[in-house]
Write an enzyme that holds these catalytic residues in place. Structure first.
Site, mmCIF file in Angstrom:
data_model
loop_
_atom_site.group_PDB
_atom_site.id
_atom_site.type_symbol
_atom_site.label_atom_id
_atom_site.label_comp_id
_atom_site.label_asym_id
_atom_site.label_seq_id
_atom_site.Cartn_x
_atom_site.Cartn_y
_atom_site.Cartn_z
ATOM 1 N N GLY A 227 0.823 -1.194 -0.101
ATOM 2 C CA GLY A 227 0.150 0.022 0.044
ATOM 3 C C GLY A 227 0.776 1.187 -0.096
ATOM 4 O O GLY A 227 1.925 1.418 -0.650
ATOM 5 N N ASP A 259 -3.322 -3.500 -9.391
ATOM 6 C CA ASP A 259 -3.381 -4.007 -10.735
ATOM 7 C C ASP A 259 -2.569 -2.786 -11.669
ATOM 8 O O ASP A 259 -1.769 -3.255 -12.519
ATOM 9 C CB ASP A 259 -4.831 -3.974 -11.394
ATOM 10 C CG ASP A 259 -5.454 -5.172 -10.784
ATOM 11 O OD1 ASP A 259 -4.763 -6.330 -10.509
ATOM 12 O OD2 ASP A 259 -6.766 -5.158 -10.715
HETATM 13 N N1 LIG Z 1 -2.173 5.368 -0.287
HETATM 14 C C1 LIG Z 1 -1.160 5.015 -1.200
HETATM 15 N N2 LIG Z 1 -0.249 5.975 -1.359
HETATM 16 C C2 LIG Z 1 0.666 5.648 -2.304
HETATM 17 N N3 LIG Z 1 0.707 4.601 -2.953
HETATM 18 C C3 LIG Z 1 -0.004 3.845 -2.764
HETATM 19 C C4 LIG Z 1 -1.345 3.862 -1.998
HETATM 20 N N4 LIG Z 1 -1.931 2.746 -1.772
HETATM 21 C C5 LIG Z 1 -1.452 1.851 -2.761
HETATM 22 N N5 LIG Z 1 -0.193 2.436 -3.523
HETATM 23 C C6 LIG Z 1 0.737 1.878 -4.579
HETATM 24 O O1 LIG Z 1 0.068 0.778 -5.134
HETATM 25 C C7 LIG Z 1 0.704 -0.295 -4.993
HETATM 26 C C8 LIG Z 1 -0.239 -1.344 -4.482
HETATM 27 O O2 LIG Z 1 -1.207 -1.431 -3.546
HETATM 28 P P1 LIG Z 1 -1.487 -2.361 -2.363
HETATM 29 O O3 LIG Z 1 -0.266 -3.081 -1.980
HETATM 30 O O4 LIG Z 1 -2.554 -1.703 -1.701
HETATM 31 O O5 LIG Z 1 -2.025 -3.352 -3.550
HETATM 32 P P2 LIG Z 1 -3.368 -3.977 -3.422
HETATM 33 O O6 LIG Z 1 -3.887 -4.482 -2.068
HETATM 34 O O7 LIG Z 1 -3.522 -5.388 -4.251
HETATM 35 O O8 LIG Z 1 -4.515 -2.985 -3.941
HETATM 36 P P3 LIG Z 1 -5.889 -2.937 -4.238
HETATM 37 O O9 LIG Z 1 -6.429 -4.137 -3.669
HETATM 38 O O10 LIG Z 1 -6.344 -1.698 -3.450
HETATM 39 O O11 LIG Z 1 -6.099 -2.866 -5.524
HETATM 40 C C9 LIG Z 1 1.753 0.024 -3.915
HETATM 41 O O12 LIG Z 1 2.858 -0.975 -3.796
HETATM 42 C C10 LIG Z 1 1.949 1.247 -3.970
HETATM 43 O O13 LIG Z 1 3.072 1.618 -4.833
#
Ligand SMILES: Nc1ncnc2c1ncn2[C@@H]1O[C@H](COP(=O)(O)OP(=O)(O)OP(=O)(O)O)[C@@H](O)[C@H]1O
Ligand SMILES: *[C@@H]1O[C@H](CO)[C@@H](O)[C@H](O)[C@H]1NC(C)=O
Ligand SMILES: *[C@@H]1O[C@H](CO)[C@@H](O)[C@H](O)[C@H]1NC(C)=O
Length: 312
Positions: A227, A259
């Site tokens: 995140g 994604d």
């Molecule tokens: N609040 C945030 N601020 C900045 N970058 C973020 C944030 N949330 C996500 N990202 C970016 O997005 C990438 C993927 O986010 P995350 O790890 O939440 O994946 P995910 O859980 O598969 O996403 P989602 O399920 O919300 O689509 C992170 O590695 C980061 O680069």
């Protein structure tokens, strides 16, 4: 067109999101009035493919949709995003994948997903598109289609020295170990890493440990996204992973951030294949950080023209 080689090929899912906003979630047997409805394009496979395409590489999607309005509409969406649709199959045996989503005023949701046509993509379709899989630079798979189909696509890519990215989403606790062996980059989020390793993944230190466990299972590299904290990257044969911090932004809607990250990673692996994986991850963090500042899934994914030139 089909004779040409693609940079990124995704074998995965397409879903139509039907979203209703209502003051509360309905109880069994109840009918309530909502205040807003919209249709969105989703499905992890399609999302990742569209993000890669928007960054400027030649992409193709291998998937199955229904012979119905949503299927026709999804094919048009691919065309609008410059994704090659010659390998999108339509079936009359099942409907296009759909997610009926109700969101209440507190932001909680109730979701019914019908994978439909996505589950009918199988061996025969993969055989038909083998020439395209052979020639692509990068192949990307997830788990929203039949798992055996995903595994076979990754194996076909591997056999032809095509770089593979595997995103084990949605995660299953007893993932076939062959998935690790066919993944050049195994990329998941915290909850998926936790489910796969059985260890808590709530911070950077725990992510380092989970990455080591996942790498031991045989992939070439592991990325765990965190995140706003960015991600950790661990490459074989190294034993210590690198934390690649995220970009500080004000998030309005993080749906699809993962994604966007994976689509961007596929772009860098295809267009800058000799770049260190940590640098690709740093740039993918920046692309995904743009996506969290916009509402919706694909609607928030940036195009090359929206991003600083230094990312290319
Ligand atoms: N609040 C945030 N601020 C900045 N970058 C973020 C944030 N949330 C996500 N990202 C970016 O997005 C990438 C993927 O986010 P995350 O790890 O939440 O994946 P995910 O859980 O598969 O996403 P989602 O399920 O919300 O689509 C992170 O590695 C980061 O680069
Ligand atoms: C990880 O991704 C899954 C979808 O595969 C999602 O349901 C889950 O909420 C995500 N976890 C985190 C910590 O964002
Ligand atoms: C990257 O993309 C640009 C076009 O956007 C192209 O000119 C260049 O050849 C590509 N590089 C590689 C290594 O694919």
């Amino acid at each position: 067109m089909t004779e040409d080689a693609f940079d990124v090929v995704v074998v995965g899912s397409c879903m139509t999101d039907l979203v209703s906003q209502a003051p509360r979630l309905p109880k069994a047997g109840e009918t309530i009035h909502g205040h807003k409805f919209f249709i969105g394009f989703g499905g992890k496979g399609a999302n990742q493919c569209i993000q890669a395409a928007r960054l400027g590489v030649k992409t193709a999607m291998i998937c199955k949709v229904g012979k119905d309005f949503f299927g026709d509409n999804y094919i048009q969406n691919f065309k609008d995003n410059d994704v090659h649709t010659g390998f999108v199959r339509q079936t009359s045996e099942a409907a296009t994948g759909a997610a009926s989503i109700t969101v209440n005023d507190a932001g909680e949701n109730a979701i019914v997903i019908v994978a439909g046509a996505n589950m009918l993509l199988g061996k025969d379709e993969l055989q038909e598109v083998l020439p395209a899989i052979r020639k692509t630079k990068v192949l990307v798979c997830q788990l929203e289609i039949n798992a055996q189909t995903s595994l076979q696509a990754l194996q076909m890519a591997r056999d032809n020295k095509v770089k593979t990215i595997f995103n084990p989403a949605p995660a299953v606790p007893d993932l076939d170990y062959n998935f690790y062996r066919v993944s050049d980059v195994f990329c998941c989020n915290e909850s998926e890493a936790e489910l796969l390793t059985g260890c808590p993944v709530n911070n950077v230190d725990e992510a380092h440990r989970a990455a080591q466990e996942l790498l031991r299972r045989g992939c070439g590299a592991v990325i765990i996204t965190l995140g706003p904290q960015g991600c950790v990257v661990l490459k074989a044969p190294e034993s210590t992973s690198t934390h690649v911090p995220g970009t500080a932004v004000t998030a309005v809607d993080t749906t699809g951030a993962g994604d966007s990250f994976i689509g961007a990673l596929a772009f860098y692996m295809a267009n800058h294949s000799s770049m260190p994986l940590e640098e690709m991850a740093r740039r993918a963090n920046q692309v995904a950080a743009v996506s969290v500042q916009g509402v919706g899934t694909q609607t928030s994914f940036p195009f090359k023209r929206d991003l600083p030139a230094k990312l290319f």
